[in-house]
Design an enzyme around this catalytic site. Structure first.
Site, mmCIF file in Angstrom:
data_model
loop_
_atom_site.group_PDB
_atom_site.id
_atom_site.type_symbol
_atom_site.label_atom_id
_atom_site.label_comp_id
_atom_site.label_asym_id
_atom_site.label_seq_id
_atom_site.Cartn_x
_atom_site.Cartn_y
_atom_site.Cartn_z
ATOM 1 N N HIS A 47 19.885 119.074 91.675
ATOM 2 C CA HIS A 47 20.067 118.156 90.650
ATOM 3 C C HIS A 47 20.659 117.164 90.967
ATOM 4 C CE1 HIS A 47 20.936 121.487 87.456
ATOM 5 N NE2 HIS A 47 20.878 122.928 88.822
ATOM 6 N N TYR A 215 16.120 126.091 87.892
ATOM 7 C CA TYR A 215 15.501 125.224 87.148
ATOM 8 C C TYR A 215 13.959 124.819 88.533
ATOM 9 C CZ TYR A 215 18.543 123.726 91.112
ATOM 10 O OH TYR A 215 19.182 122.932 91.783
#
Ligand code: FAD
Length: 382
Positions: A47, A215
């Protein structure tokens, strides 16, 4: 005319590469020494919060990173068993507007390559494993495993959780094993099409003692990634990571939501990594040596901000050295620590506790931070 002053950075990971790029941009002469034999697309997903994207803006890689990565509209937290939503944290356009940059998830190796490409040619030397480091008072002498040596005016230890430079400052001490491991797996996006299920862009599935964060690592959604946190009594392996298996995953996530079961079913390869950390260090620099990133404040990865802190460190250290000049490195190091320690220690504590965004909370203190906008608080030179 005096000799050119040089900065050596040990470790060309995410923090070292950021420091090298930013310091070179600020006009410093920088040599980077990395133990790996060459660059490789290591790791899996990462991230990149708006706080980090603001540093990448300075390096000129914000836009390419945004173009290559996935830009989730939300970070969802859901109960692992029932699927109930525990939080819906707005990202997407909200992040751009409120925090000043995008929130991106991407492959770590792709991001690292973008970072490495910002460096001046021939300033990174691979296959240079630091063995000894001696601060003579006038300069620093480094020796490497291949028998070569180098000198520098200051040395930045960006050499990760097992840092040799931390050892030189504070003595040999293994990091703490946290009692948790992370399983990591990449899944081909086309594998997901066969399920009548929704695979959200950025979601963390939680139950009391474990979780699975999932993700996309590309804007095209052709690579989906999961990383877990699962209790594991001891780490008895010599290796940095070991293979896990679909069977082990099914067992660890028994009773979890059908979406999680589907991800395990799609798993071709999965590895298992020990999660290690350290308590906050009593000092970040001494003499001509200074630490950043995991060398300085390693943490469990549950806030997805470990690299973020390393990159913010790199930006703040560059800011402080630019302010004082290299000759007055003592003042720069004191300023750097004074302006980074509270934030890095807070992130380290929250990340280790694994509470971030589990329930609806305001993440502005993390994502809204702009390292360039902070008024510099004075430090006390060592
Ligand atoms: P590293 O990236 O570890 O780099 C250290 C470098 O130093 C390496 O290249 C190494 O080869 C080199 N080196 C070591 N010793 C020597 C030596 N003696 N001589 C020369 N070179 C040496 N962070 C995020 O921000 N977002 C995330 O989503 C995220 N997810 C994560 C998931 C997992 C499972 C894990 C384990 C971590 C995650 N992190 C995440 C944390 C992040 O990976 C680290 O915090 C980050 O890599 C630290 O950067 P660094 O440059 O300090 O160290």
């Amino acid at each position: 005319m005096g000799k050119t002053q040089r900065i050596a950075i040990v470790g060309a990971g995410l923090g070292g590469a950021a420091a090298a790029g930013l310091l070179q941009q600020a006009g410093f002469q920088v040599d980077v020494y990395e133990q790996a034999p060459e660059f490789s697309r290591l790791g899996a997903g990462i991230h990149v919060g708006p706080n980090v994207m603001k540093v990448f803006r300075r390096l000129g890689i914000e836009k390419p990173l945004e173009a290559m990565g996935s830009k989730p509209d939300f970070w969802f937290s859901r109960d692992g068993f029932t699927g109930d939503y525990l939080s819906r944290i707005p990202l997407g356009n909200f992040a751009k507007r409120e925090y000043g940059a995008a929130y991106v998830t991407v492959h770590r190796g792709d991001m690292h390559l973008l970072q490495m490409d910002t460096l001046a040619p021939d300033t990174v030397q691979f296959d240079k494993r630091l063995e000894t480091i001696t601060d003579s008072g006038d300069d620093v002498h480094l020796t490497f495993a291949d028998g070569t040596e180098a000198r520098a005016d200051i040395v930045i230890g960006a050499d990760g959780i097992n840092s040799r430079i931390r050892e030189a400052l504070l003595g040999v001490e293994a990091p703490n094993y946290s009692g948790w491991v992370a399983h990591r797996a990449l899944i081909r996006g086309d594998q997901l099409a066969k399920y009548d299920l929704t695979f959200e862009d950025c979601i963390k599935w939680w139950t009391e003692d474990r979780h699975m964060m999932v993700y996309f690592t590309t804007g095209k959604r052709d690579e989906y990634y999961y990383v877990t946190g699962v209790p594991h009594p001891a780490w008895d392996f010599q290796e940095a990571f070991v293979d896990s298996s679909r069977e082990e995953m099914f067992e660890a996530f028994q009773g979890y939501h059908p979406t999680v079961q589907a991800l395990i079913e799609c798993t071709e390869e999965v590895t298992k990594w020990p999660l290690r950390n350290r308590n906050p260090l009593p000092l970040w620099s001494r003499g001509r040596l200074v630490l950043l990133g995991d060398a300085c404040h390693p943490m469990k990865p549950h806030m997805a901000q470990g690299a973020g802190m390393a990159i913010e460190d790199a930006a703040m250290l560059t800011r402080c050295l630019s302010e004082t000049g290299l000759t007055d490195y003592r003042t720069a190091f004191a300023l750097y620590e004074a302006n980074r320690k509270d934030r890095a220690t807070r992130v380290q504590a929250v990340s280790n506790a694994n509470t971030f965004l589990r329930t609806q909370e305001d993440p502005a203190w993390v994502f809204g931070y702009d390292v360039y906008e902070q008024p510099l608080r004075e430090g006390i030179a060592a």
